[in-house]
Design an enzyme around this catalytic site. Structure first.
Site, mmCIF file in Angstrom:
data_model
loop_
_atom_site.group_PDB
_atom_site.id
_atom_site.type_symbol
_atom_site.label_atom_id
_atom_site.label_comp_id
_atom_site.label_asym_id
_atom_site.label_seq_id
_atom_site.Cartn_x
_atom_site.Cartn_y
_atom_site.Cartn_z
ATOM 1 N N GLY A 11 0.788 -1.219 0.000
ATOM 2 C CA GLY A 11 0.000 0.000 0.000
ATOM 3 C C GLY A 11 0.824 1.274 0.000
ATOM 4 N NE ARG A 15 -6.442 7.170 6.055
ATOM 5 C CZ ARG A 15 -7.064 6.668 7.124
ATOM 6 N NH1 ARG A 15 -7.649 7.484 7.991
ATOM 7 N NH2 ARG A 15 -7.083 5.374 7.328
ATOM 8 C CB SER A 405 48.426 14.165 32.421
ATOM 9 O OG SER A 405 47.914 13.220 33.322
#
Length: 450
Positions: A11, A15, A405
């Site tokens: 389909g 809508r 770090s």
């Protein structure tokens, strides 16, 4: 007896007001038609035929993603439901067994209902699924005598007595495949719309010496989706069902209404899910995990005892081993995180493998993309990645190695080594004060000049 599924998905769905074929609109992050397929899978069907029409190539492509064994039949002209089912005949050539007709825009038919339809086939040639309608006005009526289904009457054609019937037609049908197609070939289109209607096979069945019966289900299972509003309602129903299922299976949902699932989401018992969590497609969460608030998952696997979040994102290919920790504002993509490994803060891990027991500091990034290719980062067991480390892939960090770090790591680090990859700090006495004085002076001159 062998079974086959015929799923109608041709389909247009005007809508929906959409360029997307109706059955591809998602419910639970899966195409609408996938829900009916999932329920039909309870039969372990020998063949599955998807009848496509509008947007045929798109629908077929999505079906192949779900199961590349799905057979495709094309209904190029939409001439009614009987015409659509008949298009599956060639795909079921040589098949001996029952065929079950399902609808791609009716996503909530349960496994139990389909199994009851198959069971009813033992006593009737054709089985129709019906339901007691709260508001039956627009539905076809099932005219029965005891367990016998005599005919299906559309509302506009029904007598006053027939309109008083509240047992209505869902459209789903089960029949032996050869019988079904024989009946379909006798359906005519002598009606106002000039279409071939599937319900007409009931009258034909009786005329040809066959029998029919009806099986009842809850009306909620027959919910069809034809508009955006109905799609939203269907999504809400699906989510409510999945939440209830999770709770029943021993999952703690701290704020159930804020947690969203996909069709294929699996969560093990004794998992705790905090508020505002989204599970996209392809997610498995094992037992005893904790999913903290505002986290997002898709295409990933979380093992037992792991903790994720808050505000974490696991993308496709993320694999977390037992007791792994993924913390706040951490993103993981296509990466394996080892057992007991911690990636707790403000970090991106992509295209990587991290061994067991490793700690990844805040602000770490695996720099995996060079603008053309993706590259992989490998970090060993019990390593320590210092905060704000950039790991420029391809690169390997050995077992028990450490990065300082703020390092930018561009070369492999051997096991047990400490890598420091940052410029040497140099302090210039009073330079900051002099710079600010100069800048403030320049700003004042500029403002005066204006």
């Amino acid at each position: 007896m062998a079974t086959a599924l015929i799923l109608l998905a041709a389909g247009q769905g005007t809508r929906m007001n959409s360029d997307l074929p109706k059955v591809l609109h998602p419910i639970g992050n899966a195409p609408m038609f996938a829900h009916a397929l999932a329920s039909g899978a309870a039969l372990a069907p020998e063949r599955t035929v998807l009848v496509v029409g509008h947007g045929a190539d798109q629908v077929a492509a999505e079906a192949a993603k779900i199961d590349d064994n799905i057979l495709i039949a094309r209904q190029n002209e939409q001439l009614g439901t009987a015409h659509a089912v008949l298009k599956a005949k060639e795909a079921l050539s040589g098949f001996e067994g029952d065929a079950i007709v399902l609808y791609g825009d009716t996503p909530f038919i349960s496994e139990a209902t389909i199994l009851r339809m198959v069971e009813a086939r033992k006593t009737a040639d054709v089985v129709v699924l019906g339901f007691e309608a709260a508001d039956p006005a627009r539905y076809g009526r099932l005219v029965t005598e005891g367990d016998t289904l005599r005919r299906i009457v559309e509302y506009k054609d029904a007598s006053e007595a027939e309109r008083a019937i509240t047992f209505c037609n869902s459209g789903l049908i089960a029949a032996e495949a050869s019988v079904l197609f024989d009946l379909l070939e006798q359906v005519g289109n002598d009606n106002a719309a000039g279409e071939y209607y599937l319900p007409d096979i009931i009258e034909i069945a009786w005329k040809t010496g066959r029998t029919a019966t009806a099986v009842a289900c809850d009306e909620a299972e027959t919910l069809g989706v034809n508009t955006r509003a109905e799609l939203a309602r269907a999504e809400a129903i699906f989510q409510a069902s999945k939440r209830a299922e999770a709770l029943e299976n021993g999952v703690t949902l701290m704020a159930p209404e804020t947690v969203f699932f996909s069709l294929d989401t699996y969560i093990g018992r004794d998992t705790v899910v905090e508020p505002n969590v989204i599970f996209g497609p392809g997610v498995t969460v094992e037992s005893g995990t904790r999913i903290r608030a505002f986290s997002h998952f898709e295409g990933c696997h979380v093992s037992m005892g792991a903790t994720v979040g808050p505000f974490a994102r696991l993308r496709p290919g993320a694999e977390l081993a037992n007791n792994a920790h993924i913390g706040n504002f951490v993103e993981v993509k296509n990466a394996q995180i080892g057992e007991g490994t911690k990636v707790n803060h403000l970090t991106y891990i992509g295209d990587a493998e991290i061994g067991d027991g490793t700690n990844v500091g805040a602000g770490t990034i695996t720099c995996n993309y060079d603008g053309v290719f993706k590259h992989r980062t490998t970090i060993g067991r019990n390593a320590f990645i210092g905060s704000n480390t950039m790991l420029v892939a391809p690169v390997t960090v050995g077992d028990e190695a450490m990065t300082a770090s703020g390092s930018v790591i561009t070369s492999d680090i051997e096991p047990g080594a400490l890598a420091i990859a940052r410029a040497k700090q140099v302090n210039k006495p009073m330079l900051a004060v002099r710079m600010f004085e100069k800048l403030k002076s320049l700003k004042a001159k500029k403002q005066k000049g204006q």
